[in-house]
Write a protein that holds these residues in place. Structure first.
Motif, PDB file in Angstrom:
ATOM      1  N   ARG A 217      -0.583   7.140   8.440  1.00 40.12           N
ATOM      2  CA  ARG A 217      -0.507   5.691   8.296  1.00 40.12           C
ATOM      3  C   ARG A 217      -1.675   5.011   8.991  1.00 40.12           C
ATOM      4  NH1 ARG A 217       4.714   1.748   9.131  1.00 40.12           N
ATOM      5  NH2 ARG A 217       3.592  -0.224   8.941  1.00 40.12           N
TER       6      ARG A 217
ATOM      7  N   HIS B  48       5.841   1.408   1.063  1.00 41.55           N
ATOM      8  CA  HIS B  48       6.308   2.619   1.746  1.00 41.55           C
ATOM      9  C   HIS B  48       7.625   2.366   2.474  1.00 41.55           C
ATOM     10  CE1 HIS B  48       2.912   5.093   0.773  1.00 41.55           C
ATOM     11  NE2 HIS B  48       2.032   4.340   1.415  1.00 41.55           N
TER      12      HIS B  48
ATOM     13  N   SER C 199       2.157  -0.918   2.918  1.00 47.11           N
ATOM     14  CA  SER C 199       3.156  -0.806   3.980  1.00 47.11           C
ATOM     15  C   SER C 199       4.524  -1.281   3.498  1.00 47.11           C
ATOM     16  CB  SER C 199       2.716  -1.617   5.197  1.00 47.11           C
ATOM     17  OG  SER C 199       3.647  -1.491   6.252  1.00 47.11           O
TER      18      SER C 199
ATOM     19  N   TYR D 202      -1.991   6.684  -1.101  1.00 40.31           N
ATOM     20  CA  TYR D 202      -0.713   7.379  -1.157  1.00 40.31           C
ATOM     21  C   TYR D 202       0.345   6.514  -1.839  1.00 40.31           C
ATOM     22  CZ  TYR D 202       3.127  10.355   0.581  1.00 40.31           C
ATOM     23  OH  TYR D 202       4.222  11.194   0.691  1.00 40.31           O
ATOM     24  N   ALA D 203       0.302   5.202  -1.581  1.00 43.77           N
ATOM     25  CA  ALA D 203       1.233   4.294  -2.250  1.00 43.77           C
ATOM     26  C   ALA D 203       1.020   4.331  -3.752  1.00 43.77           C
ATOM     27  CB  ALA D 203       1.050   2.869  -1.719  1.00 43.77           C
TER      28      ALA D 203
ATOM     29  N   TRP E 125      10.232   2.597  -0.099  1.00 42.89           N
ATOM     30  CA  TRP E 125      10.374   4.010  -0.497  1.00 42.89           C
ATOM     31  C   TRP E 125      11.214   4.771   0.540  1.00 42.89           C
ATOM     32  CZ3 TRP E 125       8.065   6.654  -4.726  1.00 42.89           C
ATOM     33  CH2 TRP E 125       8.193   8.044  -4.693  1.00 42.89           C
ATOM     34  N   ASN E 126      10.882   4.583   1.804  1.00 45.04           N
ATOM     35  CA  ASN E 126      11.602   5.294   2.866  1.00 45.04           C
ATOM     36  C   ASN E 126      13.065   4.850   2.941  1.00 45.04           C
ATOM     37  OD1 ASN E 126       9.271   6.693   3.528  1.00 45.04           O
ATOM     38  ND2 ASN E 126       8.648   5.190   5.082  1.00 45.04           N
TER      39      ASN E 126
ATOM     40  N   TYR F  93      -3.368   5.637   3.282  1.00 48.02           N
ATOM     41  CA  TYR F  93      -2.092   4.939   3.179  1.00 48.02           C
ATOM     42  C   TYR F  93      -1.994   4.155   1.872  1.00 48.02           C
ATOM     43  CZ  TYR F  93       2.081   2.901   5.416  1.00 48.02           C
ATOM     44  OH  TYR F  93       3.361   2.550   5.762  1.00 48.02           O
TER      45      TYR F  93
ATOM     46  N   ARG G 191       2.285   7.581  -5.188  1.00 52.96           N
ATOM     47  CA  ARG G 191       3.751   7.597  -5.260  1.00 52.96           C
ATOM     48  C   ARG G 191       4.241   6.841  -6.501  1.00 52.96           C
ATOM     49  NH1 ARG G 191       6.147   6.833   0.958  1.00 52.96           N
ATOM     50  NH2 ARG G 191       6.732   9.049   1.166  1.00 52.96           N
TER      51      ARG G 191
END
Length: 573
Positions: A443, A520, A517, A452-453, A523-524, A449, A456
């Motif tokens: 991150r 994510h 951010s 990666y978003a 997502w988490n 970061y 995803r």
């Protein structure tokens, strides 16, 4: 679609109704009325300062205006609530359906976030403009990335942009280049090169010498400098420009115009620019005051030809001709900008290194004088880049002689990482570039970061496609984390206009990190609550309603990365 502009238009319309009803006096200016995200997200979705900025000219209390305005706004279906806060700020909460509608609009819009703000205005962005005497170094890399991203940002906001490189091939440094290349030419013919102090020592001139030897043989070997200097200079400059173009291409930078300083000499172009200033009463013979501070030993008062730059905001007038009748370095720069003004640009932007800070006022004064104040010049300075590897300062590059080249950086971490990281600080702030940290998958590494978003999202889209679902259904937002993502998406058009207006492309990188951010976080949360996952196993309708939000995130990330010159990642390797 620009939701902030839409709500501002609603505020302005409500104020108009208040004027018609006599609750506000006529003739008020709404130029300073804003609608923006509140500093504290807990206060609402948007906030307007309308009551605060109109109270004094209206002769009314801010809260009285705010309360009346709140009643008007609450009548609109898009406004869930309008609450007065403090002395007269107005906090707005939007109906949940507005956010779902925004996501749907992003998917159906062509170029969400693009703006007509520039209205086709012609803007010249000059950047890099390194002396053609060697490879581009890491400092040039930052200027190249900044200038290129700024040009793309201005295009995205509706400007017509020309990317330009000014070739400094008219000064003594290109003679030094020719002498350095000549020694490599001698080396190619089997002689020991004499790389004396003051010459360029880098290995990059070895192939130049070899190419020169292949073209002319021993024609110039042991000949006096007067015989070969001009031709070797032209040959070496051409080779250096070829190398510079290749270095820029490796970084994803392509110029529209390469303008040669040399083309200004002996053509009357410098004289024409100076005559334009003379006709305006801005050229005169005079003696400058001695430099402030410690007096140089060789300083003596002498009459010079001066440009009255103080008439346009400079601290002192500037010499444009030396006592021997030759031009100062400032004269061709005036002529170059005279040429830019003559080409009909509505605005000029120069991107310089930090060492050009003392040049800003005089150049702005020159452009103001040449254009009669009609063409603004913005000069952006890029600060130094400090390189690290394994936590230690990194400096050495044999090919260049004593500095790290642009190609060194790109070869080590790639174009996309280089470009994104160069924009993780404002241009006038120093930047640390750690070859290890910029490749970390964490991150703390913004480029990873953000990428990666996006990866995803594409993973979600692939899974949905495998299940026969596409992101075309009506979006459904239920959880606060989903609304947070939608609210961040709403800021994109506004952010683009602010970044373009202030000439600050780093704002794009910052925004993308914040958007990633929020995504994510959602997502988490879905890892803990299966109902928040984008792909709902066995439920095609729910999946179709969930994935539009993810797809909208990818649309905005891809647009932002496009401005930065970074290729969006569809999967992480």
């Amino acid at each position: 679609m620009n939701l902030f502009s839409d709500i501002r238009a609603l505020v302005i319309a409500a104020l108009g109704e208040m004027v018609a009803e006599g609750a506000l006096p006529a003739g008020l200016s709404y130029d300073n009325v804003t609608v923006e995200p509140p500093r504290d997200a807990g206060h609402g979705d948007m906030a307007t300062n309308a009551a605060m900025v109109l109270a004094k000219p209206a002769g009314l209390k801010p809260r009285d205006i705010a309360e009346a305005l709140a009643g008007k706004l609450a009548a609109d279906d898009r406004i869930a609530s309008a609450e007065v806060a403090g002395p007269g700020f107005l906090n707005l909460r939007l109906d949940p359906g507005v956010w779902a509608g925004l996501v749907e609009a992003i998917l159906s819009a062509e170029g969400y976030g693009r703006s007509g703000m520039g209205r086709g205005q012609k803007v010249n962005v000059e950047y890099v403009s390194a002396n053609p005497t060697g490879p581009l170094h890491v400092g040039h890399t930052r200027g190249a990335v900044f200038g290129d991203a700024l040009a793309a940002l201005l295009e995205f906001s509706g400007h017509e942009v020309t990317r330009e490189y000014y070739i400094n091939d008219g000064g003594a440094q290109v003679d030094v280049l020719a002498r350095s290349a000549y020694e490599r030419y001698r080396e190619a013919l089997g002689h020991m090169p004499q790389i004396e102090e003051g010459l360029y020592p880098g290995d990059y001139l070895v192939p130049v010498g070899e190419a020169l030897a292949a073209e002319v043989g021993d024609k110039w070997l042991d000949q006096p400098e007067a015989v070969w200097l001009a031709e070797v200079r032209d040959f070496a400059v051409a080779k250096m420009l070829q190398m510079i173009r290749e270095d820029l291409a490796a970084l994803g930078v392509e110029m529209d115009v390469f303008f040669s300083e040399k083309s200004l000499y002996g053509t009357g172009r410098i004289e024409a620019a100076i005559e334009d200033l003379r006709a305006k009463g801005l050229i005169y013979k005079g003696v400058l005051e001695p430099p402030k501070g410690k007096m140089p030993e060789d300083w003596e008062p002498r009459e010079q030809t001066l440009f009255r730059s103080t008439a346009h905001g400079d601290d002192v007038d500037r010499p444009i001709m030396k006592s021997d009748g030759s031009w100062t370095y400032f004269a061709p720069d005036i002529a170059y900008h005279y040429d830019k003004v003559s080409r009909g640009f509505d605005a000029l932007i120069d991107v310089f290194g930090a060492d050009h800070g003392g040049y800003v006022k005089r150049m702005k004064a020159a452009v103001a004088a040449l254009s009669d104040g009609k063409v603004p010049l913005d000069i952006k300075l890029t600060q130094l880049v400090k390189l690290y590897k394994n936590g230690e300062p990194f400096k050495m590059s044999k090919r260049a002689g004593n500095f790290v080249t642009l190609r060194d950086v790109v070869d080590a971490v790639g174009k996309d990482v280089t470009r994104f990281h160069m924009l993780t600080r404002k241009n006038d702030a120093p930047l640390d570039f750690d070859f290890d940290k910029v490749l970390e998958q964490s991150r703390e590494n913004p480029v990873f970061y953000v990428q990666y978003a996006n990866a995803r999202v594409h993973s979600v889209l692939r899974k949905a496609a495998d299940a026969g679902v596409t992101p075309v259904g009506a979006p459904r937002l239920d959880d606060e984390a989903e609304f947070d993502v939608a609210k961040k998406l709403a800021e994109w058009p506004r952010l683009v206009e602010i970044a373009a207006r202030t000439h600050e492309p780093h704002r794009i990188a910052f925004y993308l990190y914040d958007l990633a951010s929020a995504f994510h976080t959602l997502w988490n949360k879905g890892n803990e609550n299966s109902g928040l996952r984008f792909v709902q196993e066995g439920d095609r309708d729910a999946t179709s309603a969930k994935i539009p939000l993810a797809w909208a995130v990818s649309i905005v990330i891809s647009a932002g990365l496009g401005i930065l010159g970074v290729t969006p990642a569809e999967e992480m390797r």
